[in-house]
Design a protein around this motif. Sequence first.
Motif: not given
Length: 678
Positions: A391-393, A397-405, A428-432, A561-567
């Motif tokens: 999800a973080l990756r 990629e979608a937002l063009g960030l230098d590193e994972a948020p 949310f830190e590390d997705g939690l 719609r099924s992406s982990e990032g959007l979720y």
Amino acid sequence: MADPMTYRPRPGEIPTEPGVYRFRDQHRRVIYVGKAKNLRARLANYFQDVAALHPRTATMVTTAASVEWTVVGTEVEALALEYSWIKEYDPRFNVKYRDDKSYPYLAVTMGETIPRAQVMRGAKRAGTRYFGPFAHAWAIRETLDLLLRVFPVRTCSAGVYRRAEQSGRPCLLGYIDKCAAPCVGRISPEDHRALAEDFCSFMAGDTAKHVRRLTKEMSAAAEAMEYERAAALRDDIAALERATEKNAVVLQDGTDADVFALAGDDLEAAVQVFHVRGGRIRGQRGWVVEKVEDVTDAGLVEHLLQQVYGVVDDEAGEALVPREVLVPVLPDNVDQVRAWLSGLRGAAVDVRVPQRGDKKALAQTVLRNAEHALALHRTRRAGDLTTRSLALREIQEALGLDEAPLRIECYDVSTTQGTHQVASMVVFEDGLARKSEYRHFTIRGPEGEGAADDTAAMHEVIRRRFSRYVAERTADPEVLQQVGIDVAELAAEAEVAPEPDKKRFAYPPNLVVVDGGPPQVAAAARALAELGIDDVALCGLAKRLEEVWLPGEPYPVILERSSEGLYLLQRVRDEAHRFAISHHRKRRGKAMTVSVLDGVPGLGPTRQARLLKHFGSVKRLRAASAEEIAAVPGMGARTAAQVVAALAPAAPAERGAAEADGAASGGGPASSPGMLGA
């Protein structure tokens, strides 16, 4: 990180007999327990080149600071001692078994004078017979309700039993013949215990004996022309048959076995067991295993058998340890495991891998259940590293960030037609979710009367949050003045709600998410630009089409719609909305007890209480100057001016009420800031 060679015993000091060893860390906490048939040979494996060890074993030996051992007579004794020490110390590097749910059991308290049948969870108690586990508590209650007409044992609590004993009247179950009512002497304690023994015998799988007995009694009653009794016995037989039918026959009658299966990878595994008694599945249980030590499937099975059969009550030993234990892989020292289990059961126990026939087919069914349980665990597990990383990756990629948020903050504004404006910040830190970092804001607005709209409110919240961050990052007043930060106001607010040993906004997020589209994103971007912050990514998530908006971009970013990032973004946004709504409702509810000071921006209950304690009443506070109010700890010059402005135009009726409040208090502190001016 310790060097294992610093605490390695001399080879001649370690005995060659069987025993159990413990690794301890520098604080003397036991971090690993193991057993060996030759302690010297086994411990030598830990003190070789660290680079040659398994990564988890290397972590363990470098964390440890000492090792000690205990010699025992046989490998069976070592097996039992290892289990007891693992239970006692809960070492962090041993295999961890976690129940995937809290399983209910049907328990009969045979240790009591008047045994009681009930649903039980948690640790097993001495003197209690357990049957199960069952998948659902309602299944136990349904089965128990059927059996009570044949075995009317006590099911009431101790309090209900004592009240019936004192009043001489049984409870409802006693009146409808689903309890033998020992509380009022309808049955003696000895006869009731015999009834409970028959109940346990039936639950343990000896069903045919009781059906034959009732059938014989029914025939005798019919021959004696006691037709009502014969009809009642017929219904009892039907109840037993219905209770028996609830468990499907999977093996030949009389088979008592526990069938184990495991499915997993190098990091974790799911374990399932079916308890078969009398050829029927009586219960099912599952665990999720964290492989925190380097262990093979054979070692895992050995640890599993210790976990399941390690604590056996004398009353229930035969029920918990069956005649057969069917496993997917034989333990390395299977003979010692057989001897240990046989000692627990008091009779021979066969541990083997089923090769063919019905038992092999049932083992495959248990394996499929284990595979499904592992898949379900990975799906539901919020801390699943693979899913979170994906999800973080995807967001990166979608937002063009230098590193994972790795740290995401989300903001939402909640209001009702411009009143009681509040905003929320969730982290949310590390997705939690990190709820200790959540914050809520009361919107002030330029004149202390709230923001004009949601975009202005969003601008204010972002500016206030990152003003705090800039103030914590630099203490230079000139730098803070250049970006328009009121140092005195920040200091006053910090004094009102101090948080020792913890900074409110110690470090910035990698990504800021605002609930809304281009207008909200533009307002947040403007606030960040005003503070000179250019190292924090920003986006907005619009609810209608779940579009991701970036500052200054004419078109949104569309995630699948099924992406982990959007979720993940949706979960963050929904959590911010929930947190904002809950705070907004709380403020709106408090509006029923409005104080004349409640409308002052930034003046919450804590500051109100301080003002009242300092001045003694609203009357004296109203007569004070802005300078006198600013001298109160926690009050700034701007807030003091707002207090004066709020109290100056008070209506005559309100003024009279405030004066009456002051007279009644006699100059002492007010009891409740929420009732000021009421």
